[in-house]
Structure formats: structure tokens, C-alpha cells
Design a protein around this motif. Structure first.
Motif, PDB file in Angstrom:
ATOM      1  N   PRO A 152       0.805  -1.226   0.000  1.00 22.10           N
ATOM      2  CA  PRO A 152       0.000   0.000   0.000  1.00 22.10           C
ATOM      3  C   PRO A 152       0.836   1.274   0.000  1.00 22.10           C
ATOM      4  O   PRO A 152       0.434   2.275  -0.614  1.00 22.10           O
ATOM      5  N   ALA A 153       1.975   1.269   0.682  1.00 21.03           N
ATOM      6  CA  ALA A 153       2.818   2.461   0.713  1.00 21.03           C
ATOM      7  C   ALA A 153       3.325   2.801  -0.680  1.00 21.03           C
ATOM      8  O   ALA A 153       3.362   3.973  -1.084  1.00 21.03           O
ATOM      9  N   ALA A 154       3.729   1.783  -1.441  1.00 23.79           N
ATOM     10  CA  ALA A 154       4.201   2.005  -2.808  1.00 23.79           C
ATOM     11  C   ALA A 154       3.070   2.528  -3.683  1.00 23.79           C
ATOM     12  O   ALA A 154       3.260   3.441  -4.500  1.00 23.79           O
ATOM     13  N   THR A 182      -1.799   1.788  12.168  1.00 21.83           N
ATOM     14  CA  THR A 182      -2.167   0.927  11.042  1.00 21.83           C
ATOM     15  C   THR A 182      -2.406  -0.523  11.438  1.00 21.83           C
ATOM     16  O   THR A 182      -3.218  -1.206  10.816  1.00 21.83           O
ATOM     17  N   HIS A 183      -1.731  -1.026  12.460  1.00 17.57           N
ATOM     18  CA  HIS A 183      -1.846  -2.443  12.806  1.00 17.57           C
ATOM     19  C   HIS A 183      -3.264  -2.843  13.206  1.00 17.57           C
ATOM     20  O   HIS A 183      -3.675  -3.985  12.984  1.00 17.57           O
ATOM     21  N   ILE A 184      -4.026  -1.927  13.795  1.00 20.17           N
ATOM     22  CA  ILE A 184      -5.383  -2.272  14.242  1.00 20.17           C
ATOM     23  C   ILE A 184      -6.447  -1.825  13.248  1.00 20.17           C
ATOM     24  O   ILE A 184      -7.637  -1.892  13.538  1.00 20.17           O
ATOM     25  N   ARG A 185      -6.015  -1.397  12.037  1.00 19.35           N
ATOM     26  CA  ARG A 185      -6.982  -0.918  11.042  1.00 19.35           C
ATOM     27  C   ARG A 185      -6.768  -1.583   9.682  1.00 19.35           C
ATOM     28  O   ARG A 185      -6.687  -0.902   8.653  1.00 19.35           O
ATOM     29  N   PRO A 186      -6.658  -2.905   9.633  1.00 21.08           N
ATOM     30  CA  PRO A 186      -6.465  -3.557   8.327  1.00 21.08           C
ATOM     31  C   PRO A 186      -7.645  -3.324   7.407  1.00 21.08           C
ATOM     32  O   PRO A 186      -8.802  -3.390   7.816  1.00 21.08           O
ATOM     33  N   GLY A 187      -7.329  -3.011   6.140  1.00 19.10           N
ATOM     34  CA  GLY A 187      -8.372  -2.826   5.142  1.00 19.10           C
ATOM     35  C   GLY A 187      -8.988  -1.448   5.111  1.00 19.10           C
ATOM     36  O   GLY A 187      -9.803  -1.157   4.217  1.00 19.10           O
ATOM     37  N   GLU A 188      -8.649  -0.574   6.037  1.00 18.62           N
ATOM     38  CA  GLU A 188      -9.262   0.762   6.073  1.00 18.62           C
ATOM     39  C   GLU A 188      -8.525   1.735   5.154  1.00 18.62           C
ATOM     40  O   GLU A 188      -7.337   1.597   4.886  1.00 18.62           O
ATOM     41  N   ARG A 189      -9.264   2.724   4.692  1.00 22.98           N
ATOM     42  CA  ARG A 189      -8.689   3.770   3.849  1.00 22.98           C
ATOM     43  C   ARG A 189      -8.484   5.015   4.700  1.00 22.98           C
ATOM     44  O   ARG A 189      -9.360   5.415   5.458  1.00 22.98           O
ATOM     45  N   THR A 190      -7.315   5.634   4.564  1.00 22.24           N
ATOM     46  CA  THR A 190      -7.005   6.786   5.396  1.00 22.24           C
ATOM     47  C   THR A 190      -6.150   7.767   4.608  1.00 22.24           C
ATOM     48  O   THR A 190      -5.777   7.521   3.451  1.00 22.24           O
ATOM     49  N   THR A 191      -5.830   8.863   5.254  1.00 17.72           N
ATOM     50  CA  THR A 191      -4.999   9.898   4.634  1.00 17.72           C
ATOM     51  C   THR A 191      -3.689  10.016   5.405  1.00 17.72           C
ATOM     52  O   THR A 191      -3.688  10.014   6.642  1.00 17.72           O
ATOM     53  N   ILE A 192      -2.592  10.104   4.672  1.00 15.03           N
ATOM     54  CA  ILE A 192      -1.283  10.240   5.305  1.00 15.03           C
ATOM     55  C   ILE A 192      -0.640  11.535   4.810  1.00 15.03           C
ATOM     56  O   ILE A 192      -0.613  11.820   3.604  1.00 15.03           O
ATOM     57  N   ALA A 193      -0.193  12.366   5.734  1.00 12.89           N
ATOM     58  CA  ALA A 193       0.485  13.623   5.408  1.00 12.89           C
ATOM     59  C   ALA A 193       1.963  13.467   5.723  1.00 12.89           C
ATOM     60  O   ALA A 193       2.328  12.922   6.768  1.00 12.89           O
ATOM     61  N   PHE A 194       2.814  13.954   4.818  1.00 18.90           N
ATOM     62  CA  PHE A 194       4.252  13.769   4.997  1.00 18.90           C
ATOM     63  C   PHE A 194       5.012  14.920   4.344  1.00 18.90           C
ATOM     64  O   PHE A 194       4.430  15.742   3.619  1.00 18.90           O
ATOM     65  N   GLU A 195       6.300  14.966   4.601  1.00 18.15           N
ATOM     66  CA  GLU A 195       7.178  15.966   3.988  1.00 18.15           C
ATOM     67  C   GLU A 195       8.180  15.258   3.099  1.00 18.15           C
ATOM     68  O   GLU A 195       8.732  14.220   3.465  1.00 18.15           O
ATOM     69  N   ARG A 196       8.419  15.842   1.942  1.00 18.12           N
ATOM     70  CA  ARG A 196       9.438  15.322   1.028  1.00 18.12           C
ATOM     71  C   ARG A 196      10.294  16.505   0.578  1.00 18.12           C
ATOM     72  O   ARG A 196       9.769  17.450  -0.029  1.00 18.12           O
ATOM     73  N   GLY A 208      -3.271  -2.328   4.000  1.00 17.69           N
ATOM     74  CA  GLY A 208      -3.413  -3.724   3.604  1.00 17.69           C
ATOM     75  C   GLY A 208      -3.662  -4.636   4.796  1.00 17.69           C
ATOM     76  O   GLY A 208      -3.782  -4.192   5.944  1.00 17.69           O
ATOM     77  N   LEU A 209      -3.729  -5.912   4.510  1.00 14.82           N
ATOM     78  CA  LEU A 209      -3.980  -6.927   5.531  1.00 14.82           C
ATOM     79  C   LEU A 209      -2.884  -7.976   5.471  1.00 14.82           C
ATOM     80  O   LEU A 209      -2.555  -8.496   4.398  1.00 14.82           O
ATOM     81  N   ARG A 210      -2.321  -8.277   6.631  1.00 14.80           N
ATOM     82  CA  ARG A 210      -1.323  -9.342   6.725  1.00 14.80           C
ATOM     83  C   ARG A 210      -1.737 -10.292   7.838  1.00 14.80           C
ATOM     84  O   ARG A 210      -2.095  -9.862   8.934  1.00 14.80           O
ATOM     85  N   ARG A 211      -1.671 -11.564   7.551  1.00 18.10           N
ATOM     86  CA  ARG A 211      -1.964 -12.589   8.561  1.00 18.10           C
ATOM     87  C   ARG A 211      -0.642 -13.143   9.076  1.00 18.10           C
ATOM     88  O   ARG A 211       0.194 -13.588   8.289  1.00 18.10           O
ATOM     89  N   LEU A 224      -1.192  -3.644   7.202  1.00 16.75           N
ATOM     90  CA  LEU A 224       0.093  -3.622   6.501  1.00 16.75           C
ATOM     91  C   LEU A 224       0.216  -2.333   5.701  1.00 16.75           C
ATOM     92  O   LEU A 224      -0.695  -1.958   4.950  1.00 16.75           O
ATOM     93  N   VAL A 225       1.362  -1.643   5.846  1.00 16.61           N
ATOM     94  CA  VAL A 225       1.642  -0.449   5.059  1.00 16.61           C
ATOM     95  C   VAL A 225       2.757  -0.726   4.064  1.00 16.61           C
ATOM     96  O   VAL A 225       2.661  -0.390   2.897  1.00 16.61           O
ATOM     97  N   GLY A 226       3.815  -1.349   4.547  1.00 17.40           N
ATOM     98  CA  GLY A 226       4.918  -1.688   3.646  1.00 17.40           C
ATOM     99  C   GLY A 226       6.067  -0.713   3.699  1.00 17.40           C
ATOM    100  O   GLY A 226       6.714  -0.451   2.678  1.00 17.40           O
ATOM    101  N   VAL A 227       6.326  -0.145   4.887  1.00 18.81           N
ATOM    102  CA  VAL A 227       7.483   0.737   5.042  1.00 18.81           C
ATOM    103  C   VAL A 227       8.331   0.248   6.207  1.00 18.81           C
ATOM    104  O   VAL A 227       7.827  -0.374   7.142  1.00 18.81           O
ATOM    105  N   THR A 228       9.622   0.528   6.127  1.00 17.68           N
ATOM    106  CA  THR A 228      10.528   0.222   7.232  1.00 17.68           C
ATOM    107  C   THR A 228      11.193   1.515   7.679  1.00 17.68           C
ATOM    108  O   THR A 228      11.270   2.492   6.914  1.00 17.68           O
ATOM    109  N   ALA A 229      11.653   1.504   8.914  1.00 15.35           N
ATOM    110  CA  ALA A 229      12.306   2.692   9.465  1.00 15.35           C
ATOM    111  C   ALA A 229      13.787   2.697   9.107  1.00 15.35           C
ATOM    112  O   ALA A 229      14.336   1.703   8.614  1.00 15.35           O
ATOM    113  N   GLY A 230      14.402   3.806   9.372  1.00 14.12           N
ATOM    114  CA  GLY A 230      15.843   3.886   9.235  1.00 14.12           C
ATOM    115  C   GLY A 230      16.500   3.269  10.460  1.00 14.12           C
ATOM    116  O   GLY A 230      16.008   2.288  11.019  1.00 14.12           O
TER     117      GLY A 230
END
Length: 377
Positions: A152-154, A182-196, A208-211, A224-230
Motif C-alpha cells: 500500500p505504501a508504494a 495501522t496495525h489495528i486498522r487492516p483494510g481501512e482507507r485513510t490519509t497520510i500527510a508527509f514531507e518530502r 493492507g492486511l497481513r496474517r 500492513l503499510v509496507g514501510v521500514t524505518a531507518g
């Protein structure tokens, strides 16, 4: 996957979790009552017939009941479940009546009732503060280190180096905040604000959903979002800050409980995820087999659950008493005794129905119904 603990080990672990927490809960009621001069006739851990006990010099009977699924403090004058004044109470001699729960002013009765859930929450804060002292506090910045392809992040267009500011309208201070949302909201649609590159941006994100299965074979549905931290950052916590961290973490856990209960009520989460004493016993044995730290963490979680559930405005629970005290405070007189009696009967029926339902759920999670269906088929 490792073998699950045996039955005896699981029962012992369950008693080590529930017994002390019930004792602490009822001790809160007892100490507050004693502070205000209310005589406690009995202090019981467990329900049903007494299997062991003693009477102290104040005349309080300390006992263990054979069914270790709760407990109670019976104060002098408790002649009905709602602790309402009655004919029998009015017939007591003045000296005895002054030592009863009903004789105390509203604010004192409120403190006595609220002390049970409060001490459970305080215990959880103390445990979580201890963890913060021992292991520090995660302060990893909410900067994306890597975006996993096909997630989903991609799809939302997130990139490595983006700094997340809010998700679902909630401020994000650390990378853990992203996972917590995100872990307690599988399948939900939301808005993410960020800086680039210093520029604010916003994107729609379909979580997304991961079992996942743990080493005991338990399956979990997580977002599931699909991002990792630094690089992870973990900072030591001072003795002065530790209680604040404990309060923050307790508040976060309560917030997650409220959210997941709301998801169950609205149908966004399956009611099969509701568990009862049997599932708590199962998890108790599993966590104790993993080590002391994991087991103590479970104790903190169950203590928060016990405090939170007892504060719900359901007659028969502490929150039900507090609800009627709030009504009494507004009306400046107690609620109609007949209304209170029927409300407590309804509350008892609701609690028993819930216990029956979660037990059915627990047995289903253990495969009992599948096994019976196989035998019948």
C-alpha cells in the motif's frame, strides 16, 4: 513453531495473572472503604464456596472461593447488589449503620467504587514505567527508510526519506506511531500527510492486511503499510520521566481497546476475536513459557483490561455504580430503587450472556466445535 505449554502449567500461569490482579482490584475498594470508616465483612478472591480463609481482628473474613474468575469485598450494609438503603439497613442500630457503605456521602462512595479500577490502572502504569526504566523508550524518527514494492505504501507514492507528519489526522512523533495506527486498522482507507524535501504532501492510503502466526500457532490479522524505518533510536528514560511514559503507554493501550471495540460494534472487526477466561489462560501459559518479562507485560495488559472494563457504565460493574452516582449527583437524590434493581438485573443478564458468548468463542478458537462436527459427521 514450539509446543504449547501443558495444562497444569497453563492453569498455574492463569492463576498467577488473575489471582493477584483480582486481589489488587478488591484491595483498592477495601482500602478506600477502610479510609472512610466502612466495615468490610468479607474480602474474597474467587466466587462460590470458600476453600480457605481466616478472620482478622477487625472482623473481616479473608477468603478464597473455588471459582477464580473474580472477587468481591462485602461491606457492612450490602444487603442488595446495588448497595441501596433498605428496610433491613434502616433497622440497624445507629452505631452499626454509621459503619455501613450506604451511610457515607456520595463523594466517599464514589471514591470507594472507583478505587478498584483505579488501582488496576495504577499497577499497569507502574509496570510499564519499570519497563521504560529497564529498556528505554523508542524514539525512532518517523522517516521512511525503505518502501516495499507492491505494498500500500508504494501504491500511495511514498518514498524513502519521506517524513510522516500525520496519519488519519493523528500526529506522528515516532515511527512506532505509524505502526500503532495501522496495525489495528487492516483494510481501512485513510490519509497520510508527509514531507518530502521540505515540502508538505498528502496521499490516500489503503491499509493492507497481513496474517501472521506466532510460534504457538496463533493467527493474527494486522494492518500492513509496507514501510521500514531507518536506524532505530532508543533513548534511556530517567526515574522522573518513567511514570509519564507509563501513563502515556497505558493511555495508548486504552485508546486501542476503545478503537477495536468500536470496530467490533460497527462490524469492521469479527466478533470471533473477542476472548474470555479460557483464552486469557492460554495466553498466560504461553507468555510465561517465553520468560518473565513477557509474562509481566501480559499482567500489565490484563490489569488495564480489568480496570477499563470495570469502568464501563454497565450495572453490576463498578462503572454502573458510578453511573447511578452521577445521576444522584445531578438529581440531588438517589435513583428510584426499583429502577436500580431492574437495571442491575439487566446488567447481570448482560454480563452472564457475554461470558457465555466469549466462552463459546474460546472453545471455537481451540477447535472444539470443529472436532465435534468431525465426530458427528
Amino acid at each position: 513453531m514450539i509446543e504449547s505449554p501443558g495444562l497444569i502449567f497453563t492453569v498455574i500461569a492463569f492463576l498467577l495473572v488473575l489471582g493477584p490482579l483480582v486481589f489488587v482490584h478488591e484491595l483498592g475498594h477495601y482500602l478506600a472503604g477502610r479510609w472512610f470508616g466502612v466495615h468490610a465483612e468479607a474480602f474474597s478472591v474467587g466466587f462460590g464456596r470458600e476453600i480457605a480463609g481466616f478472620t482478622d481482628r477487625r472482623g473481616t473474613r479473608w477468603q478464597f472461593g473455588w471459582l477464580p474468575l473474580g472477587g468481591y469485598v462485602r461491606f457492612a450494609g450490602d444487603m442488595n447488589p446495588a448497595s441501596q438503603p433498605s428496610v433491613e439497613w434502616l433497622a440497624l442500630p445507629t452505631s452499626e449503620r454509621e459503619r455501613t457503605f450506604q451511610s457515607k456521602p456520595l463523594w466517599q462512595r464514589t471514591i470507594i467504587v472507583a478505587a478498584g479500577p483505579a488501582i488496576n490502572l495504577a499497577l499497569a502504569v507502574l509496570i510499564l514505567a519499570g519497563f521504560a526504566l529497564a529498556y528505554g523508550e523508542s524514539r525512532t524518527p518517523p522517516v521512511i527508510g525503505q518502501v516495499v514494492a507492491g505494498t500500500p505504501a508504494a501504491a500511495a507514492g511514498l518514498q524513502a526519506g519521506d517524513r510522516v507528519r500525520t496519519i488519519g489526522g493523528n500526529a506522528v512523533e515516532t515511527f512506532d506511531d505509524i505502526a500503532a495506527y495501522t496495525h489495528i486498522r487492516p483494510g481501512e482507507r485513510t490519509t497520510i500527510a508527509f514531507e518530502r524535501a521540505g515540502q508538505p504532501r498528502e496521499a490516500e492510503l489503503q491499509i493492507g492486511l497481513r496474517r501472521e502466526r506466532d510460534r504457538f500457532g496463533n493467527e493474527y490479522r494486522i494492518g500492513l503499510v509496507g514501510v521500514t524505518a531507518g536506524d532505530p533510536v532508543r533513548e534511556p528514560v530517567s526515574l522522573l520521566r518513567a511514570p509519564l511514559v507509563g501513563i502515556e503507554r497505558t493511555g495508548d493501550i486504552i485508546g486501542m481497546m476503545v478503537e477495536t471495540l468500536g470496530q467490533i460494534v460497527t462490524g469492521r472487526r469479527s466478533i470471533d476475536e473477542l476472548g474470555g477466561p479460557l483464552r486469557i489462560a492460554q495466553v498466560s501459559g504461553q507468555q510465561l513459557s517465553l520468560g518473565l518479562a513477557q509474562f509481566v507485560g501480559l499482567v500489565a495488559l490484563v490489569s488495564i483490561n480489568l480496570g477499563f472494563i470495570n469502568l464501563l457504565p454497565v450495572p453490576m460493574l463498578d462503572g454502573g455504580h458510578l453511573m447511578f452516582y452521577a445521576i444522584e449527583a445531578v438529581r440531588r437524590r438517589p435513583a428510584d430503587p426499583r429502577l436500580v434493581e431492574w437495571a442491575y438485573r439487566g446488567g447481570l443478564a448482560a454480563v452472564l450472556a457475554l461470558m457465555f458468548f466469549v466462552t463459546i468463542n474460546d472453545l471455537g478458537a481451540f477447535g472444539v466445535w470443529r472436532g465435534l462436527a468431525g465426530l458427528i459427521g
